[in-house]
Design an enzyme around this catalytic site. Structure first.
Site, PDB file in Angstrom:
ATOM      1  CB  SER A  66      38.646  28.987  -1.511  1.00  0.00           C
ATOM      2  OG  SER A  66      37.870  28.181  -0.647  1.00  0.00           O
ATOM      3  CE1 TYR A 115      35.577  32.929   0.155  1.00  0.00           C
ATOM      4  CE2 TYR A 115      35.480  30.529   0.208  1.00  0.00           C
ATOM      5  CZ  TYR A 115      36.195  31.705   0.347  1.00  0.00           C
ATOM      6  OH  TYR A 115      37.519  31.663   0.670  1.00  0.00           O
ATOM      7  CE  LYS A 154      38.695  33.820  -2.060  1.00  0.00           C
ATOM      8  NZ  LYS A 154      39.829  34.766  -2.016  1.00  0.00           N
ATOM      9  CE  LYS A 204      37.691  33.119   9.156  1.00  0.00           C
ATOM     10  NZ  LYS A 204      38.244  32.070   8.269  1.00  0.00           N
ATOM     11  CG  PHE A 250      27.166  19.377  10.911  1.00  0.00           C
ATOM     12  CD1 PHE A 250      26.214  20.151  11.548  1.00  0.00           C
ATOM     13  CD2 PHE A 250      28.053  19.999  10.048  1.00  0.00           C
ATOM     14  CE1 PHE A 250      26.127  21.521  11.342  1.00  0.00           C
ATOM     15  CE2 PHE A 250      27.986  21.367   9.823  1.00  0.00           C
ATOM     16  CZ  PHE A 250      27.030  22.125  10.476  1.00  0.00           C
TER      17      PHE A 250
END
Length: 306
Positions: A111, A134, A138, A173, A196
């Site tokens: 990732s 996360y 990875k 997802k 954002f």
């Protein structure tokens, strides 16, 4: 050729499994359906095994020619560090051990989260300072893979650092689906898309068909390697809104909101594809605008949008 696709009922895994089937591979899918969905595998005619990667036995692995390892917890907002490391890193190492022991080719999903706040375009050597667990899980996989590459040079091990992937079969997802899907859904529901402040964040948005192709090329890589898998360009959130307005025939203005993930959010990602082209022969075939057109056509044909 027999292939095992872990996480094969998930977004990328299902697209990969179906394409392998189209290319006459014998395909075996493994998924615990924690985030995958059976509807992603409509049209798949191979064997589906329901189970967690931590429970995989060597008997399954030794009967295949290549493993495409896609299974992982991909929700970057998960804060349970032990769970994230156990599934993503321990599960990875178990499968890699099986692959090496049985001389099975191993292609796995890493990732761009491994880069953290590294400057863009991100080159492979910039990785190692992830912003969340996360990304760390990875990065730990990449470190293990590098050691195996050195220890077992005769084996074929390729890691692909995915950037922001979007496309068909991602709708299950939920909140972790791409910005393209989230914004499309809001527009179809008659809402101004929320992004954002002030929409100038830039991300390497890569079409899933490009990612599937990268996986297919990875099985024939010149040598074991860890390389980027992206589009090689970055687009702003404002540009995503403008592109979708144009393609879908809308004229929505974005609603700017505070970024509640600012502490670990990557504001600018862009893959440097120099090594990927060198080792895999990969260059993206779908640019962003054409990919969005293709994706929205698929969404309409499958009645996810009207």
């Amino acid at each position: 050729m027999k292939a095992l696709v872990t996480g094969g009922a998930g977004f990328i895994g299902s697209n990969l499994a179906l394409e392998l089937q189209n290319k006459n591979y014998e395909v075996l899918v493994l998924d615990d359906f924690s985030s995958g969905h059976f509807k992603n595998l409509i049209g798949f005619e191979g064997e589906v095994i329901s189970g967690n990667i931590l429970d995989v036995t060597e008997d399954i692995v030794k009967d295949v020619d290549i493993i495409f390892h896609q299974a992982a917890i991909t929700d970057t907002t998960v804060h349970d560090q032990e769970l994230m490391m156990r599934i993503n890193t321990d599960g990875f190492k178990k499968l890699l051990n099986f692959a090496v022991t049985n001389n099975v080719k191993f292609v796995y999903a890493s990732s761009a989260a491994t880069y953290g706040d590294a400057v863009s375009p991100q080159k492979e050597e910039y990785a190692g300072k992830p912003n969340n667990v996360y990304g760390f899980s990875k990065w730990a996989c990449d470190c293990i893979a590098k050691k195996y590459m050195e220890k077992y040079p005769e084996n074929h091990i390729v890691g692909l650092r995915y950037f922001n992937v979007f496309g068909p079969r991602e709708q299950y997802k939920g909140k972790m689906a791409s910005m393209i899907w989230q914004i499309t859904k809001q527009m179809i529901e008659g809402k101004n898309p929320k992004i954002f402040k002030w929409g100038e964040q830039q991300r390497d948005q890569v079409y899933v068909k490009n990612i599937v192709r990268a996986n297919l090329l990875a099985q024939h890589a010149k040598e074991s390697c860890i390389v980027n898998a992206g589009n090689g360009t970055a687009v702003s959130f404002n540009h995503i809104v403008n592109t979708l307005n144009e393609i879908l025939g809308f004229n929505y203005e974005p609603e700017y909101i505070e970024n509640t993930y600012a502490e670990f959010y990557q504001d600018f990602t862009q893959a440097d594809l120099t090594r990927t082209e060198n080792y895999l022969g990969y260059t993206p075939r779908w640019n962003f605008e054409d990919a969005v057109r293709d994706y929205t056509t698929w969404l309409k044909e499958n009645k996810y949008i009207h």
